[in-house]
Design a protein around this motif. Structure first.
Motif, mmCIF file in Angstrom:
data_model
loop_
_atom_site.group_PDB
_atom_site.id
_atom_site.type_symbol
_atom_site.label_atom_id
_atom_site.label_comp_id
_atom_site.label_asym_id
_atom_site.label_seq_id
_atom_site.Cartn_x
_atom_site.Cartn_y
_atom_site.Cartn_z
ATOM 1 N N LEU A 160 0.838 -1.201 0.000
ATOM 2 C CA LEU A 160 0.000 0.000 0.000
ATOM 3 C C LEU A 160 0.876 1.255 0.000
ATOM 4 C CD1 LEU A 160 -2.903 1.138 0.190
ATOM 5 C CD2 LEU A 160 -2.656 1.090 2.683
ATOM 6 N N GLY A 161 1.970 1.201 0.770
ATOM 7 C CA GLY A 161 2.886 2.340 0.795
ATOM 8 C C GLY A 161 3.564 2.579 -0.534
ATOM 9 N N SER A 162 3.966 1.516 -1.220
ATOM 10 C CA SER A 162 4.580 1.672 -2.539
ATOM 11 C C SER A 162 3.596 2.270 -3.538
ATOM 12 C CB SER A 162 5.089 0.313 -3.034
ATOM 13 O OG SER A 162 6.105 -0.186 -2.186
ATOM 14 N N PHE A 163 2.338 1.882 -3.423
ATOM 15 C CA PHE A 163 1.306 2.474 -4.272
ATOM 16 C C PHE A 163 1.188 3.971 -4.009
ATOM 17 C CE2 PHE A 163 -3.183 3.827 -4.507
ATOM 18 C CZ PHE A 163 -3.394 3.685 -5.868
ATOM 19 N N VAL A 164 1.249 4.368 -2.740
ATOM 20 C CA VAL A 164 1.154 5.778 -2.374
ATOM 21 C C VAL A 164 2.339 6.565 -2.926
ATOM 22 C CG1 VAL A 164 1.248 7.378 -0.414
ATOM 23 C CG2 VAL A 164 -0.286 5.410 -0.359
ATOM 24 N N LEU A 165 3.531 5.976 -2.897
ATOM 25 C CA LEU A 165 4.703 6.657 -3.466
ATOM 26 C C LEU A 165 4.498 6.937 -4.948
ATOM 27 C CD1 LEU A 165 7.727 4.772 -1.837
ATOM 28 C CD2 LEU A 165 6.760 6.985 -1.196
ATOM 29 N N GLY A 166 3.967 5.963 -5.666
ATOM 30 C CA GLY A 166 3.699 6.168 -7.090
ATOM 31 C C GLY A 166 2.660 7.244 -7.320
ATOM 32 N N GLN A 167 1.596 7.252 -6.508
ATOM 33 C CA GLN A 167 0.561 8.278 -6.634
ATOM 34 C C GLN A 167 1.108 9.664 -6.304
ATOM 35 O OE1 GLN A 167 -1.807 6.467 -8.488
ATOM 36 N NE2 GLN A 167 -3.180 7.866 -7.411
ATOM 37 N N LEU A 168 1.968 9.736 -5.296
ATOM 38 C CA LEU A 168 2.552 11.022 -4.916
ATOM 39 C C LEU A 168 3.402 11.589 -6.047
ATOM 40 C CD1 LEU A 168 3.049 13.143 -2.718
ATOM 41 C CD2 LEU A 168 4.989 11.754 -1.931
ATOM 42 N N GLN A 169 4.191 10.734 -6.673
ATOM 43 C CA GLN A 169 5.013 11.190 -7.788
ATOM 44 C C GLN A 169 4.146 11.660 -8.948
ATOM 45 O OE1 GLN A 169 7.502 8.201 -9.777
ATOM 46 N NE2 GLN A 169 9.186 9.658 -9.776
ATOM 47 N N LEU A 170 3.067 10.953 -9.209
ATOM 48 C CA LEU A 170 2.156 11.341 -10.282
ATOM 49 C C LEU A 170 1.514 12.698 -10.000
ATOM 50 C CD1 LEU A 170 0.621 10.673 -12.893
ATOM 51 C CD2 LEU A 170 -1.046 9.436 -11.505
ATOM 52 N N LEU A 171 1.058 12.914 -8.769
ATOM 53 C CA LEU A 171 0.444 14.184 -8.409
ATOM 54 C C LEU A 171 1.441 15.339 -8.513
ATOM 55 C CD1 LEU A 171 -1.704 13.079 -5.333
ATOM 56 C CD2 LEU A 171 -2.550 13.797 -7.569
ATOM 57 N N GLN A 172 2.680 15.103 -8.122
ATOM 58 C CA GLN A 172 3.698 16.151 -8.214
ATOM 59 C C GLN A 172 3.967 16.526 -9.661
ATOM 60 O OE1 GLN A 172 6.873 14.286 -6.045
ATOM 61 N NE2 GLN A 172 6.233 15.153 -4.072
ATOM 62 N N ARG A 173 3.966 15.551 -10.551
ATOM 63 C CA ARG A 173 4.178 15.839 -11.967
ATOM 64 C C ARG A 173 3.015 16.633 -12.544
ATOM 65 N NH1 ARG A 173 6.329 9.944 -14.163
ATOM 66 N NH2 ARG A 173 8.434 10.083 -13.278
ATOM 67 N N LEU A 174 1.790 16.287 -12.134
ATOM 68 C CA LEU A 174 0.618 16.975 -12.667
ATOM 69 C C LEU A 174 0.543 18.423 -12.196
ATOM 70 C CD1 LEU A 174 -2.109 14.195 -12.290
ATOM 71 C CD2 LEU A 174 -1.016 14.977 -14.393
ATOM 72 N N ARG A 175 1.113 18.721 -11.039
ATOM 73 C CA ARG A 175 1.010 20.058 -10.468
ATOM 74 C C ARG A 175 2.198 20.932 -10.817
ATOM 75 N NH1 ARG A 175 -2.844 20.726 -6.613
ATOM 76 N NH2 ARG A 175 -1.698 22.460 -5.682
ATOM 77 N N ARG A 176 3.146 20.445 -11.634
ATOM 78 C CA ARG A 176 4.285 21.276 -12.017
ATOM 79 C C ARG A 176 3.831 22.383 -12.959
ATOM 80 N NH1 ARG A 176 8.191 16.313 -12.813
ATOM 81 N NH2 ARG A 176 8.889 16.068 -10.690
ATOM 82 N N PRO A 177 4.525 23.516 -12.946
ATOM 83 C CA PRO A 177 4.149 24.620 -13.850
ATOM 84 C C PRO A 177 4.217 24.207 -15.299
ATOM 85 C CG PRO A 177 5.706 25.364 -12.160
ATOM 86 C CD PRO A 177 5.622 23.865 -12.056
ATOM 87 N N THR A 178 3.383 24.857 -16.115
ATOM 88 C CA THR A 178 3.308 24.523 -17.536
ATOM 89 C C THR A 178 4.616 24.745 -18.247
ATOM 90 O OG1 THR A 178 0.993 25.179 -17.512
ATOM 91 C CG2 THR A 178 2.034 24.953 -19.664
ATOM 92 N N GLU A 179 5.362 25.812 -17.835
ATOM 93 C CA GLU A 179 6.591 26.114 -18.547
ATOM 94 C C GLU A 179 7.642 25.039 -18.351
ATOM 95 O OE1 GLU A 179 6.496 28.495 -14.671
ATOM 96 O OE2 GLU A 179 5.184 28.015 -16.366
ATOM 97 N N VAL A 180 7.543 24.283 -17.243
ATOM 98 C CA VAL A 180 8.518 23.215 -17.022
ATOM 99 C C VAL A 180 8.250 22.060 -17.961
ATOM 100 C CG1 VAL A 180 9.408 21.581 -15.339
ATOM 101 C CG2 VAL A 180 8.812 23.905 -14.621
#
Length: 505
Positions: A160-180
């Motif tokens: 379950l924790g490994s799944f959360v790590l993957g979700q956290l990385q996905l959310l961080q990528r989605l919230r990065r600024p458009t210019e990046v």
């Protein structure tokens, strides 16, 4: 996995519900909070904590905590800067081992990372959390004031924790600024470049030459300065050609003395020399059907050059200690940073072998000749280094990019790769700055035959390229900044052979 937990079916349904609920989390903070709350409910523990490594993988910090069903506030001033001194946490982290203690109060273990309550903590479970690359990213901790065996929860909570790590990385990528995200494709290899990085005119010429010889059996001679990527190009020729399913073997001819190099290439039979207690196949046999790269071919001894010539002409070899020859089917690619024609005139290289090897020469350009490729390569190496270190991709400051472009790179691509990897290690934040690079800005290529006109053209060329990059290739804006009519700018671009497709967008 669930046989050691009470009421396995009920637990499995609750665990599935946690996976489903966590997949709907809208941001990282909510995800981590719901995770520790769910872990406490699943394990029946009064306390659950989540510790994660920072981007540099040097500090362990607490990211979420649930005590008695209530999420605890995350006030940075009230938390330690890191938990590197906690022996229990560091044991589980560094050894990647589940830690389960059922009589915590009677042990001598230091547990200052647990909240101080009137009733002492009795049971503890610490589970390492790994990412998709199987590298440890953090720890999940559960603690109870009752003596219970928590080991049965370790595997399911770890997944379950490994799944959360993957979700956290996905959310961080989605919230990065458009210019990046707009600059990210620049590190993707050119689709027509056989997996190689670069869009400059010099590299497009290299791609053209590769396409001409890719599907033939002709010997290729790769020439170029040290660090220009001769082995990378040789591997691209192999992996994009008809021999891709067979072996690709590299042998540096300068790495062995003459006697050892001969046995390494041709193999030997038992009893051929002292110590030859068995038959051993050479690299020509190992590469049969595939490709053999002979790197630093200019350092091959003269006596071996004659044997190599026979391999190229007849396609057969004779191992040491054997009277018979046998056929092989190997594509040979030779590479050197030396001028073989000069070695021929000095009597250090066979003339007949030189003309046989130079059947199809490819001159690899130095990095300073590849306008616009430095930034693509730098971003590519940075992305690979971040993936290797299991940290989030970094951004580039404009000053750092300009700093790289002003350097001559006498070590070519190899030097650039080393500089970027070192900068990633030095960078504690998420953006590379000038201070992360140690460049010798006085290291410029030696040009002995440049007259004044050519030197002025070089200065003008660099100025135009810098201005066009600054304006993202917009010729009108660049002409306005330079104080030139647009027609004059186009004329100068054509006279200096500047291709806008080579610019960093």
């Amino acid at each position: 996995m669930l046989t050691q937990v009470p009421q396995p079916l009920v637990y499995a349904e609750a665990l599935l519900g946690q996976f489903t609920g966590l997949s709907r989390a809208a941001d990282g903070a909510a995800l981590l909070g719901e995770f520790v709350r769910g872990v406490a409910a699943l394990s029946g523990c009064e306390l659950s904590q989540l510790y994660l490594l920072d981007a540099t993988h040097t500090r362990l910090g607490m990211n979420a905590e649930c005590l008695n069903g209530i999420l605890q506030p995350r006030e940075a001033t009230s938390l330690p800067a890191d938990y590197n001194g906690e022996q229990l946490l560091q044991f589980a982290l560094c050894q990647n081992r589940v830690l389960c203690l059922a009589e915590l109060s009677g042990s001598l273990h230091e547990t200052s990372f647990l909240p101080t309550l009137a009733t002492p903590w009795q049971s503890l479970l610490c589970v390492p959390l790994v990412n998709r690359q199987k590298a440890v990213e953090g720890l999940l901790l559960c603690a109870s004031r009752q003596r219970v065996d928590l080991h049965g929860f370790a595997e399911s909570l770890g997944q379950l924790g490994s799944f959360v790590l993957g979700q956290l990385q996905l959310l961080q990528r989605l919230r990065r600024p458009t210019e990046v995200t707009t600059v990210a494709p620049l590190s993707v290899p050119n689709a027509s470049g056989y997996g190689l990085i670069g869009k400059s005119a010099a590299m497009r010429q290299t791609y053209l030459l590769i396409s001409k010889v890719l599907h033939s059996g002709y010997t290729v001679l790769l020439r170029g300065e040290t660090g220009t990527g001769k082995e990378v190009v040789a591997r691209a020729i192999h992996e994009c050609g008809p021999r891709r399913s067979k072996a690709f073997i590299v042998q540096n001819c300068a790495a062995f003395p003459e006697s050892l190099l001969e046995s390494e290439l041709f193999g030997y039979r038992k009893g051929a020399f002292t110590g030859a207690d068995r038959d051993r196949a050479g690299l020509f046999d190992a590469a049969n059907g595939g490709t053999l790269l002979l790197d630093e071919i200019g350092d091959m001894p003269l006596s071996l050059q004659a044997k190599l010539l026979r391999v190229l002409q007849e396609g057969e070899i004779r191992p040491l200690g054997c009277n018979d020859t046998h056929k092989i089917d190997v594509r040979i690619i030779a590479a050197t940073h030396r001028d073989l024609s000069v070695l021929v005139s000095e009597g250090k290289f066979r003339e007949d072998l030189y003309y046989r090897l130079a059947q199809f020469p490819i001159e690899l350009p130095a990095l300073r000749q590849r306008d616009g490729d430095i930034l693509d390569l730098a971003r590519h190496f940075a992305d690979k280094a971040c993936a290797y270190l299991n940290r989030d991709p970094v951004q580039w400051s404009d000053a750092a990019l300009d700093h790289l472009c002003s350097y001559a790179f006498p070590g070519n691509v190899r030097e650039l790769k080393a500089l970027v990897e070192r900068a990633i290690l030095l960078c504690d934040g998420d953006e590379l700055q000038v201070e992360h690079f140690a460049l010798r800005l006085d290291a410029h290529p030696k040009e002995h035959n440049l007259d004044l006109r050519k030197q002025l053209e070089q200065v003008e060329r660099n100025l135009l390229l810098k201005c066009l990059r600054k304006n993202r290739g917009n010729q009108t804006l660049a002409a306005r900044e330079l104080g030139l009519p647009r027609r004059t700018l186009l004329y100068r671009l054509g006279r200096l052979n500047i291709n806008l497709g080579d610019l960093d967008a």
